[in-house]
Scaffold this active site. Structure first.
Site, PDB file in Angstrom:
ATOM      1  N   LYS A  74      37.861  33.691  -9.804  1.00 50.63           N
ATOM      2  CA  LYS A  74      37.044  34.751 -10.391  1.00 50.63           C
ATOM      3  C   LYS A  74      35.732  34.955  -9.653  1.00 50.63           C
ATOM      4  CE  LYS A  74      35.879  37.742 -13.525  1.00 50.63           C
ATOM      5  NZ  LYS A  74      36.475  39.072 -13.334  1.00 50.63           N
ATOM      6  N   LYS A  76      43.484  46.448  -7.233  1.00 54.62           N
ATOM      7  CA  LYS A  76      44.075  45.893  -8.458  1.00 54.62           C
ATOM      8  C   LYS A  76      45.546  45.554  -8.227  1.00 54.62           C
ATOM      9  CE  LYS A  76      41.264  45.051 -10.275  1.00 54.62           C
ATOM     10  NZ  LYS A  76      39.835  45.287 -10.205  1.00 54.62           N
ATOM     11  N   ARG A  80      38.308  29.973 -12.699  1.00 52.97           N
ATOM     12  CA  ARG A  80      37.463  29.740 -11.522  1.00 52.97           C
ATOM     13  C   ARG A  80      38.219  29.049 -10.389  1.00 52.97           C
ATOM     14  NH1 ARG A  80      31.972  30.217 -12.784  1.00 52.97           N
ATOM     15  NH2 ARG A  80      31.572  29.199 -10.821  1.00 52.97           N
ATOM     16  N   HIS A 119      45.834  61.350   8.846  1.00 54.09           N
ATOM     17  CA  HIS A 119      45.359  60.819  10.134  1.00 54.09           C
ATOM     18  C   HIS A 119      45.926  59.429  10.426  1.00 54.09           C
ATOM     19  CE1 HIS A 119      42.609  64.167  10.643  1.00 54.09           C
ATOM     20  NE2 HIS A 119      42.307  64.028   9.371  1.00 54.09           N
ATOM     21  N   GLU A 146      39.914  51.011  -5.607  1.00 49.56           N
ATOM     22  CA  GLU A 146      39.990  50.063  -6.718  1.00 49.56           C
ATOM     23  C   GLU A 146      41.437  49.915  -7.204  1.00 49.56           C
ATOM     24  OE1 GLU A 146      38.058  47.922  -7.894  1.00 49.56           O
ATOM     25  OE2 GLU A 146      38.671  47.523  -9.945  1.00 49.56           O
ATOM     26  N   TRP A 176      39.492  25.105  -6.670  1.00 47.63           N
ATOM     27  CA  TRP A 176      39.940  26.155  -5.753  1.00 47.63           C
ATOM     28  C   TRP A 176      39.737  25.542  -4.378  1.00 47.63           C
ATOM     29  CZ3 TRP A 176      38.080  29.205  -1.745  1.00 47.63           C
ATOM     30  CH2 TRP A 176      38.827  30.350  -1.435  1.00 47.63           C
ATOM     31  N   GLU A 236      45.948  42.527  -5.824  1.00 47.24           N
ATOM     32  CA  GLU A 236      45.544  41.200  -6.278  1.00 47.24           C
ATOM     33  C   GLU A 236      46.374  40.669  -7.431  1.00 47.24           C
ATOM     34  OE1 GLU A 236      41.446  40.753  -7.505  1.00 47.24           O
ATOM     35  OE2 GLU A 236      41.449  42.616  -8.594  1.00 47.24           O
ATOM     36  N   CYS A 248      35.983  26.867  -8.379  1.00 44.54           N
ATOM     37  CA  CYS A 248      35.960  25.538  -8.981  1.00 44.54           C
ATOM     38  C   CYS A 248      35.150  25.580 -10.279  1.00 44.54           C
ATOM     39  CB  CYS A 248      35.354  24.460  -8.085  1.00 44.54           C
ATOM     40  SG  CYS A 248      36.239  24.212  -6.552  1.00 44.54           S
ATOM     41  N   ASN A 256      31.492  21.684  -6.837  1.00 45.59           N
ATOM     42  CA  ASN A 256      31.831  23.082  -6.564  1.00 45.59           C
ATOM     43  C   ASN A 256      30.922  23.531  -5.429  1.00 45.59           C
ATOM     44  OD1 ASN A 256      32.318  25.834  -6.594  1.00 45.59           O
ATOM     45  ND2 ASN A 256      31.040  26.202  -8.405  1.00 45.59           N
ATOM     46  N   GLY A 257      31.511  23.868  -4.285  1.00 45.85           N
ATOM     47  CA  GLY A 257      30.699  24.287  -3.141  1.00 45.85           C
ATOM     48  C   GLY A 257      31.294  23.741  -1.857  1.00 45.85           C
TER      49      GLY A 257
HETATM   50  O1  M6R Z   1      31.252  38.731  -9.548  1.00 45.46           O
HETATM   51  P1  M6R Z   1      31.236  39.817  -8.535  1.00 45.46           P
HETATM   52  O2  M6R Z   1      31.169  41.190  -9.135  1.00 45.46           O
HETATM   53  O3  M6R Z   1      30.169  39.639  -7.493  1.00 45.46           O
HETATM   54  O4  M6R Z   1      32.623  39.708  -7.794  1.00 45.46           O
HETATM   55  C1  M6R Z   1      32.914  40.478  -6.664  1.00 45.46           C
HETATM   56  C2  M6R Z   1      34.374  40.375  -6.297  1.00 45.46           C
HETATM   57  O5  M6R Z   1      34.710  39.057  -5.983  1.00 45.46           O
HETATM   58  C3  M6R Z   1      35.282  40.870  -7.429  1.00 45.46           C
HETATM   59  O6  M6R Z   1      34.982  42.173  -7.808  1.00 45.46           O
HETATM   60  C4  M6R Z   1      36.754  40.797  -6.976  1.00 45.46           C
HETATM   61  O7  M6R Z   1      36.997  41.722  -5.966  1.00 45.46           O
HETATM   62  C5  M6R Z   1      37.674  41.014  -8.178  1.00 45.46           C
HETATM   63  N1  M6R Z   1      38.741  40.071  -8.151  1.00 45.46           N
HETATM   64  C6  M6R Z   1      38.276  42.364  -8.219  1.00 45.46           C
HETATM   65  O8  M6R Z   1      39.167  42.524  -9.263  1.00 45.46           O
END
Ligand code: M6R
Length: 617
Positions: free
Chosen positions: A612, A494, A27, A513, A490, A74, A497, A2, A100-101
């Protein structure tokens, strides 16, 4: 999660708020809304969908007031509907609120307020808080002892709240005023020219001012056209500290790029330079980390490291683990922040505790930091956003200095975390057994990383072609070993997501395995194939995939000779030092995911269900 914007000033609030919301949309983008206090009423426009839908809706209103609030959502409590969009207005019509929260005890408060005749139009926890403020306002008809009745009603309501909030509130009886408060959700006040802009993060206000005040947990700000005051929930006055944002509007804009993700991938050489700048010793044999607030003697007493983080930052911690153990010969443990906070894991006295977070606002990472501090540990942070909650609450740390990362998929912040992990390993290693010459070699390798990333980025056209050929596959495996196993994780994250393709990261040898059962010609494997001691082992794993008709995309360091025909696609990366390899190897998987998402017409900067910065549990 948010985004919040508020405006008090002399300009028309609506257009400034909409501009801020566009910049905060990363956000959360389930719905958006705004409220302007004008002509003695709270005029609200809100819609499910993106900010552009709200902007269209706003043209149906005559917004000309100079005080307003806006929100991009969000969803947590209640589905994605117009009614659940913020701002919410109290049922007596006196207050409008954005949040937000999560208000955890909203159900009890809702029952209480319903009994008092307050009604609800949405399914949200936020509307309950808005009505609770109205209830306290109605209960205390005049400001007691010269206090401001609006401010005190918000304060009283917050006294009853369990949960987290960043809120901004307008009251119909107080034109030109706004009250905002925070607990575990970020909020800052931009101090402009005869105007004040409230926002969840600086990108929303950077086009109007670089002077900001970061609110702390438990603080309220009362903004009027004449200025603002900050106080705590228990009515203590706070002297505001005005900080200056060091990055500029251009850093938060797309420029010539199609997406923030693309911009941020291609910014990585510069971002790495910014992260490393001024952080090597004069003799060029080690790193400098003034911000750790620990002397060499104190650091020598450390005999174990603990890292906590989430998502990509957790992957970066795994690489740091590998490098610290290898070069500094100290044991490292890495935990998901969300697990650590409830796991009650035993830590011994000489453990140095690190959290890593781009945003510095991830609630689980913040909670892990607090838990470690509660147990008496000194907690250090690797963090990008200056003034974030984690930066403020940590006992010391290192800023990443990569400017704002707007794309929801972390890219430049991730590689900058990798370089800081590598520098930390060097720093500790040089305090222990690493020789001067090895230190110089390591430093030179790190200094060369931006150029190697630049060279790797030149593979973009090749990677785009490969992406187009493989975009229709429903499953992928990413396989790597040692420091490249976290990069396999990673790569899989990527791809998941931003393109919604199922992908898994595994240590290459672990594949046999279980995951090997997935292999058919429809499930390609992305292999990291570095030069060195495990090259032959990785080739064997590739043979096992090939024998089962699996397609192979190999990311191979230059100079490695793969058996002919083993890989279906080869993406070369420069040969480099082990500390730099994970950084360079990340680039092809970022580009591969980006181009696959483009081929599938996915919205790479605003993916389904994501936000984000994850500020709810
Ligand atoms: O702001 P942060 O580094 O704490 O965020 C952690 C994760 O939410 C963040 O890395 C998330 O996994 C990303 N969307 C990855 O691309």
């Amino acid at each position: 999660m948010c985004g919040i914007v508020g405006y008090v000033g002399k300009q028309k609030a609506a257009s400034i708020i909409l501009e801020g919301l566009k910049r905060l949309e990363y956000r959360g983008y389930d719905s958006a809304g705004l409220c302007v206090l004008q002509d003695g009423r709270l005029d609200v426009a809100k819609k499910a969908g993106r900010v552009e839908v709200l902007a269209k809706e706003a043209t149906r209103h005559r917004f000309n007031g100079t005080t307003g609030i806006g929100h991009t959502r969000w969803a947590t409590h209640g589905g994605v509907t117009d009614a659940n969009a913020h701002p919410h207005v109290s049922s007596d019509g006196h207050f409008a609120l954005i949040h937000n929260g999560v208000i955890e005890n909203y159900a009890q408060m809702k029952a209480f307020l319903s009994g008092k005749g307050y009604t609800f139009r949405s399914e949200t926890d936020t509307e309950v808080l808005c009505n609770l403020i109205a209830y306290h306002y109605a209960k205390e008809p005049a400001g007691q002892n010269g206090t401001n009745r609006f401010l005190e009603s918000v304060r009283k309501a917050l006294d009853h709240v369990e949960g987290t909030y960043g809120i901004a509130v307008l009251c119909i009886d107080f034109p030109g005023e706004m009250v905002a408060a925070r607990k575990a959700s970020p909020l800052l006040v931009g101090v402009g020219d005869n105007e004040y802009i409230l926002a969840s993060d600086a990108s929303a206000l950077i086009n109007r001012t670089q002077n900001v005040v970061y609110l702390k947990d438990g603080e309220l700000v009362h903004v009027t056209p004449a200025g603002f005051t900050i106080s705590t929930l228990d009515q203590m006055d706070v002297s505001p500290v005005v900080d200056r944002i060091t990055w500029s509007v251009a850093d938060a804009e797309l420029g010539s790029h199609a997406h923030f993700m693309e911009k941020e991938i291609f910014e990585q050489p510069q971002a790495l330079e910014n992260t490393m700048r001024g952080r090597f010793s004069e003799d060029g044999s080690t790193a400098n980390f003034g911000g750790l607030n620990l002397s060499a003697t104190e650091l020598r007493q450390i005999d174990r490291f603990m890292f906590c983080a989430c998502g990509s930052a957790w992957h970066a911690c795994l690489v740091a683990e590998h490098l610290i153990e290898r070069y500094a010969r100290l044991p490292v443990e890495v935990d998901y922040a969300s697990e650590f906070r409830y796991r009650n894991s035993p830590l011994d006295r000489n453990t140095l505790f690190f959290v890593m977070s781009q945003s510095g606002e991830t609630i689980d990472t913040l909670a892990a930091l607090r838990e470690a501090k509660r147990k008496g540990y000194r907690v250090l942070a690797i963090n990008n956003v200056v003034g974030s909650s984690i930066a403020r609450e940590a006992d010391g740390g290192v800023y990443q200095h990569v400017g704002p990362e707007i794309g929801v998929a972390s890219t430049k912040a991730f590689t900058s975390q990798l370089v800081l992990g590598a520098m930390l390993a060097l720093y500790i290693a040089r305090l222990r057994d690493m020789s001067f010459n090895d230190g110089v070699q390591y430093v030179n390798a790190l200094k060369g990383a931006p150029e190697l990333v630049r060279q790797t980025l030149r593979q973009a056209p090749l990677i785009k072609e490969i992406a187009q050929r493989y975009a229709k596959h429903a499953d992928f495996l990413f396989l790597g070993r040692l420091s490249l196993f976290p990069i396999a994780l990673e790569g899989a994250l990527k791809l998941k997501e931003i393109s919604y393709i199922h992908a898994e990261g595994y240590p290459a040898a672990e594949m046999k395995h279980g995951p090997i059962a997935l292999i058919t010609e429809k499930c390609p494997s992305v292999f990291f194939v570095p030069k060195g001691e495990i090259f032959n082992k990785i080739v064997s794993s590739m043979q096992e995939i090939k024998a089962r008709k699996g397609k192979i995309i190999a990311i191979v360091t230059e100079g490695c000779e793969l058996p002919p025909g083993l890989a279906d696609e080869v993406i070369p990366i420069p040969d480099c030092h082990e500390a730099v390899l994970p950084i360079v190897a990340t680039v092809p998987v970022q580009l591969l995911s980006y181009y696959i998402a483009l081929a599938l017409k996915c919205d790479v900067d605003k993916q389904r269900n994501l936000a984000k910065s994850v500020t709810v549990e």
